[in-house]
Write a protein that holds these residues in place. Structure first.
Motif, mmCIF file in Angstrom:
data_model
loop_
_atom_site.group_PDB
_atom_site.id
_atom_site.type_symbol
_atom_site.label_atom_id
_atom_site.label_comp_id
_atom_site.label_asym_id
_atom_site.label_seq_id
_atom_site.Cartn_x
_atom_site.Cartn_y
_atom_site.Cartn_z
ATOM 1 N N ARG A 503 16.851 -21.297 62.418
ATOM 2 C CA ARG A 503 16.065 -20.278 61.503
ATOM 3 C C ARG A 503 15.767 -20.793 60.441
ATOM 4 O O ARG A 503 16.488 -21.359 59.516
ATOM 5 C CB ARG A 503 17.096 -18.747 61.366
ATOM 6 N N LEU A 504 14.653 -20.423 59.802
ATOM 7 C CA LEU A 504 14.013 -20.569 58.543
ATOM 8 C C LEU A 504 13.772 -19.419 57.770
ATOM 9 O O LEU A 504 13.360 -18.536 58.176
ATOM 10 C CB LEU A 504 12.485 -21.582 58.743
ATOM 11 N N ASP A 505 14.281 -19.352 56.389
ATOM 12 C CA ASP A 505 14.061 -18.184 55.577
ATOM 13 C C ASP A 505 13.273 -18.646 54.340
ATOM 14 O O ASP A 505 13.914 -19.662 53.734
ATOM 15 C CB ASP A 505 15.560 -17.710 55.201
ATOM 16 N N LEU A 506 12.230 -18.270 54.163
ATOM 17 C CA LEU A 506 11.310 -18.444 52.843
ATOM 18 C C LEU A 506 11.529 -17.400 51.817
ATOM 19 O O LEU A 506 10.961 -16.234 52.187
ATOM 20 C CB LEU A 506 10.100 -19.062 53.357
ATOM 21 N N GLY A 507 11.669 -17.549 50.746
ATOM 22 C CA GLY A 507 11.266 -16.611 49.750
ATOM 23 C C GLY A 507 10.526 -17.218 48.451
ATOM 24 O O GLY A 507 10.514 -18.403 47.846
ATOM 25 N N VAL A 508 9.392 -16.134 47.881
ATOM 26 C CA VAL A 508 8.647 -16.646 46.682
ATOM 27 C C VAL A 508 8.453 -15.434 45.865
ATOM 28 O O VAL A 508 8.195 -14.346 46.172
ATOM 29 C CB VAL A 508 7.125 -17.067 47.243
ATOM 30 N N VAL A 509 8.620 -15.712 44.680
ATOM 31 C CA VAL A 509 8.726 -14.695 43.556
ATOM 32 C C VAL A 509 7.971 -15.553 42.426
ATOM 33 O O VAL A 509 7.977 -16.146 42.094
ATOM 34 C CB VAL A 509 10.299 -14.451 43.214
ATOM 35 N N THR A 510 7.020 -14.342 41.836
ATOM 36 C CA THR A 510 6.422 -14.793 40.823
ATOM 37 C C THR A 510 6.591 -13.539 39.744
ATOM 38 O O THR A 510 6.973 -12.528 39.958
ATOM 39 C CB THR A 510 4.616 -14.809 40.928
ATOM 40 N N LEU A 511 6.388 -13.975 38.392
ATOM 41 C CA LEU A 511 6.682 -13.169 37.377
ATOM 42 C C LEU A 511 5.749 -13.619 36.139
ATOM 43 O O LEU A 511 5.655 -14.545 35.533
ATOM 44 C CB LEU A 511 8.279 -13.338 36.656
ATOM 45 N N ASP A 512 5.049 -12.461 35.741
ATOM 46 C CA ASP A 512 4.216 -12.755 34.402
ATOM 47 C C ASP A 512 4.557 -11.868 33.291
ATOM 48 O O ASP A 512 4.666 -10.542 33.775
ATOM 49 C CB ASP A 512 2.743 -12.084 34.906
ATOM 50 N N LYS A 513 4.853 -12.160 32.242
ATOM 51 C CA LYS A 513 5.396 -11.326 31.063
ATOM 52 C C LYS A 513 4.395 -11.289 29.870
ATOM 53 O O LYS A 513 3.858 -12.432 29.655
ATOM 54 C CB LYS A 513 6.881 -11.943 30.554
ATOM 55 N N ASN A 541 15.573 -21.911 53.047
ATOM 56 C CA ASN A 541 17.108 -21.983 53.801
ATOM 57 C C ASN A 541 16.502 -22.370 55.093
ATOM 58 O O ASN A 541 15.974 -21.896 55.817
ATOM 59 C CB ASN A 541 17.702 -20.652 53.740
ATOM 60 N N SER A 542 17.328 -23.381 55.656
ATOM 61 C CA SER A 542 17.230 -23.704 56.997
ATOM 62 C C SER A 542 18.585 -23.721 57.639
ATOM 63 O O SER A 542 19.617 -24.355 57.115
ATOM 64 C CB SER A 542 16.891 -25.143 57.237
ATOM 65 N N ARG A 543 18.672 -22.782 58.652
ATOM 66 C CA ARG A 543 20.214 -22.688 59.455
ATOM 67 C C ARG A 543 19.930 -23.194 60.846
ATOM 68 O O ARG A 543 19.362 -22.495 61.781
ATOM 69 C CB ARG A 543 20.418 -21.188 59.265
ATOM 70 N N ALA A 544 20.534 -24.311 61.242
ATOM 71 C CA ALA A 544 20.527 -24.930 62.647
ATOM 72 C C ALA A 544 21.823 -25.060 63.212
ATOM 73 O O ALA A 544 22.760 -25.291 62.515
ATOM 74 C CB ALA A 544 19.796 -26.282 62.396
ATOM 75 N N GLN A 545 21.832 -24.518 64.458
ATOM 76 C CA GLN A 545 23.157 -24.811 65.341
ATOM 77 C C GLN A 545 22.872 -25.885 65.955
ATOM 78 O O GLN A 545 22.388 -25.731 67.127
ATOM 79 C CB GLN A 545 23.121 -23.357 66.100
ATOM 80 N N LEU A 546 23.321 -27.093 65.610
ATOM 81 C CA LEU A 546 23.092 -28.267 66.407
ATOM 82 C C LEU A 546 23.762 -28.543 67.801
ATOM 83 O O LEU A 546 23.114 -28.902 68.647
ATOM 84 C CB LEU A 546 23.696 -29.799 65.117
ATOM 85 N N THR A 547 24.873 -28.057 67.646
ATOM 86 C CA THR A 547 25.650 -28.049 69.020
ATOM 87 C C THR A 547 26.498 -26.622 68.930
ATOM 88 O O THR A 547 26.299 -25.828 68.023
ATOM 89 C CB THR A 547 26.560 -29.196 69.327
ATOM 90 N N ASP A 548 27.249 -26.427 70.125
ATOM 91 C CA ASP A 548 28.043 -25.135 70.155
ATOM 92 C C ASP A 548 28.996 -25.150 68.915
ATOM 93 O O ASP A 548 29.398 -23.987 68.504
ATOM 94 C CB ASP A 548 28.640 -24.951 71.360
ATOM 95 N N ARG A 549 29.511 -26.224 68.413
ATOM 96 C CA ARG A 549 30.364 -26.410 67.233
ATOM 97 C C ARG A 549 29.820 -26.865 66.003
ATOM 98 O O ARG A 549 30.651 -26.667 64.919
ATOM 99 C CB ARG A 549 31.519 -27.487 67.811
ATOM 100 N N LEU A 550 28.742 -27.449 65.955
ATOM 101 C CA LEU A 550 28.199 -28.212 64.732
ATOM 102 C C LEU A 550 27.016 -27.355 64.272
ATOM 103 O O LEU A 550 26.217 -27.153 64.610
ATOM 104 C CB LEU A 550 27.867 -29.642 65.042
ATOM 105 N N GLU A 551 27.346 -27.166 62.963
ATOM 106 C CA GLU A 551 26.364 -26.341 62.167
ATOM 107 C C GLU A 551 25.591 -27.313 61.158
ATOM 108 O O GLU A 551 26.095 -28.071 60.351
ATOM 109 C CB GLU A 551 26.706 -25.002 61.523
ATOM 110 N N LEU A 552 24.310 -27.024 60.696
ATOM 111 C CA LEU A 552 23.713 -27.760 59.720
ATOM 112 C C LEU A 552 22.864 -26.661 58.828
ATOM 113 O O LEU A 552 22.079 -26.001 59.439
ATOM 114 C CB LEU A 552 22.779 -28.861 60.079
#
Length: 623
Positions: A503-513, A541-552
């Protein structure tokens, strides 16, 4: 936090108010390994103070789940909050942080964000911010963190101006048996022990002991920042149900120390009772006592807080009504040596009463109008009226379009009203800073494997803090309300399920003052109270389940420069590799700040610390 440094910096540049507690009871959920569809159906309580699905919440809200926390590799709560794209996190020391939403960030000006932990406000009357060094939660016991960007004054009161962070911990029923978490790294050493059990068939308990040891940071010009810290915390929680309702009791005590005769000690006790009343909905009553004693050499601060609140949620046909009220009493005392910056009077008792009501009106099956208002009366700052109106339209494709208009206020802190430095600064009659906010948002699930949220905001501020000279003699200075202006921006984030294991999670925030002085006003601090913020921030953010036991897990963030101070922007990466074994044991290695040799996150000359690469190895069992 250094009290001496804080008072000295605030005396020239700036820092504010009261806040109401959330009496909503916990809503336990298993948030580990959820699909995108399940994530959209998470129940949140912060938007309307009653359970509702995230997909139907008419606000810019981001949820950090228990599994997100585990896979972040973070060693502290502020580092966990970096996961929220609608927050801007600046580390300004070993244990000190400045955290905000929608601007106004720096250690002295991050005073417009309300933070609750199980309904207990952790706001400080000293400068209206949060002292993050005192928030030593067992991270594994957090159920979820709801982060709302935008005002929440109609439900939570003054100082819920730019956002609300609502942290909910797990029920004791979900934390049975023994558990251990230990971590060791180049910057952090942590240990948490927990044990829970049953109280017959109706209840459960847990006890915990946790500690940390954090290394010194480094100064910009070289040398140690001399801000290492170590601390220990112990506490527990009991949950049970009987024919008279649902009950919860929790509390803890803590003791933190740093070099140079710096210490922080305190604790709290909190109780909550809730019950369904048939046709009269649900009622929840909460009370807590909180104490904190902070010492920095010759300067000492003591705070005692008593708080009680009540709310009732009831459905009447097309009306979903939440109403309630509360009372808070704060004793604040600060003593400092003769001739130094201090508060006059040294001690104050501040009382705060509040009443609120909100009505969610179903105009049609697909159209909901929410009207709410909160009235607060503080013995320190007087009455504030905080209204809110929201309209949510559920479209045929399952998406949600919403808009809101709100009024919020940051009321005066003790520093705003009482800070005195003989011959240089005197206390004044500082009034509330006022915000009128306009928001428009869209939340959708355009594809089975894609969730999306986009919000736009325009914040109009008036009566912002300035430092005004005496019209005739220049000195002494005093805090005034001579600033005004606006901010605007876009907040967008989404999750894309590449496969069931990635799963990939992407967030973008802008601010003008855009800020300025009111006609005829003078500010020797050059509007320092508006903070020092990047104009954009991107998180991936990248969440990968490489194997049943290994996460990256890979966490990338790109942050623009700080325009006010000229501190360079940066791109950074954190990486976590975790092994989960059949017996419930987990081993994980996290590398943080892997791209740059060194970088800065704050423009405050007195608090700039060099941040570099670090490694952190954790072992968990039973969590």
């Amino acid at each position: 936090m250094s009290i001496v440094a804080g008072l000295a910096a605030v005396s020239v540049l700036g820092a504010g108010g009261e806040a109401a507690a959330d009496a909503q009871g916990p809503q336990p959920q298993d948030l580990s390994g959820l699909t995108l569809e399940q994530l959209a159906d998470i129940q949140v309580t912060s938007v309307s103070r009653r359970p509702e699905q995230l997909s139907g919440a008419a606000a810019s809200v981001y949820v950090i789940t228990r599994d997100d926390i585990r896979r972040s590799g973070a060693a502290s709560l502020p580092e966990v909050l970096r996961l929220a794209p609608n927050l801007q996190v600046q580390r300004v020391g070993s244990v000190d942080y400045a955290i905000t939403a929608r601007g106004f960030n720096s250690f002295e000006t991050a005073n417009k964000l309300l933070v609750l932990i199980d309904g207990r406000s952790i706001y400080t009357t000293l400068f209206s911010g949060v002292l993050w060094d005192a928030q030593g939660l067992v991270l594994e016991d957090i159920e979820r963190i709801e982060v709302i960007s935008g005002p929440g004054g109609a439900l939570y009161g003054a100082n819920a101006v730019n956002g609300v962070i609502n942290i909910t911990t797990r029920s004791a029923r979900d934390t049975q048996g023994p558990a251990i978490s230990a971590g060791v790294g180049t910057d952090d050493r942590t240990l948490s022990l927990r044990h829970g059990g049953a109280l017959g068939e109706a209840g459960a308990w847990r006890l915990f002991l946790t500690g940390f040891d954090r290394s010194d940071t480094e100064m910009v010009g070289g040398g140690s920042g001399l801000d290492a810290a170590a601390g220990i915390r112990a506490g527990g929680r009991v949950d049970w149900s009987n024919g008279h309702g649902d009950w919860m009791l929790q509390g803890d005590v803590y003791d933190h120390e740093s070099p140079g005769d710096v210490a922080l000690r305190g604790g709290f006790a909190l109780g909550r009772w809730g019950r369904q009343l048939g046709d009269y909905g649900r009622i929840d009553v909460q009370a807590y006592y909180d104490r904190a004693d902070r010492v920095n050499g010759p300067v000492e601060e003591e705070v005692r807080t008593w708080d009680v609140s009540l709310q009732q949620a009831i459905d009447l046909g097309r009306h979903a009504i939440v109403w309630g009220g509360g009372h808070r009493w704060v004793e604040n005392t600060l003593t400092s040596p003769p001739g130094a910056a201090t508060l006059v009077p040294a001690s104050r008792d501040i009382t705060l009463g509040n009443l609120f009501v909100q009505d969610q009106i179903s105009l049609r099956d697909d159209l909901v109008l929410t009207l709410g208002v909160k009235v607060e009366d503080s013995s320190f700052t007087g009455v504030e009226v905080l209204p809110n109106a929201r309209l949510a339209w559920s479209l045929d494709n399952g998406s949600l379009l919403w808009g809101a208009v709100s009024r919020a206020a940051r009321t005066a802190s003790r520093i705003d009203r009482d800070l005195t430095l003989p011959g240089f600064l005197v206390g004044g009659s500082f009034q509330s800073e006022i915000l009128t906010a306009y928001e428009l948002g869209y939340r959708a699930r355009p594809a089975r494997n894609l969730n999306l949220s986009v919000s736009a905001f325009y914040h109009d501020y008036t009566d912002l803090r300035t430092v005004a000279p005496d019209p005739a003699t220049i000195l002494p200075l005093r805090f005034a309300n001579g600033g005004e202006g606006h901010t605007s921006g876009i907040e967008a984030w989404g999750s894309y399920e590449v496969s069931p294991r990635w799963r990939l999670d992407l967030g973008v925030v802008t601010l003008d003052k855009e800020f300025r002085l009111k006609p005829g006003e003078t500010d020797i601090s050059s509007l320092a109270s508006v903070g020092d913020d990047p104009s954009w921030q991107v998180l991936l953010n990248s969440r990968a389940q490489l194997t049943d036991r290994l996460e990256l897990d890979v966490h990338l963030r790109a942050v623009d420069e700080l325009a006010a101070s000229g501190v360079d922007g940066y791109v950074e990466a954190d990486l976590r590799l975790g092994w989960r074994f059949d017996n419930g044991v987990e081993l994980a290695l996290t590398g943080s700040n892997l791209i740059n040799d060194t970088r800065l996150e704050t423009g405050d000359p007195g608090r700039q610390r060099v941040l570099g690469r670090s490694a952190y190895l954790t072992l968990r069992a039973g969590f």
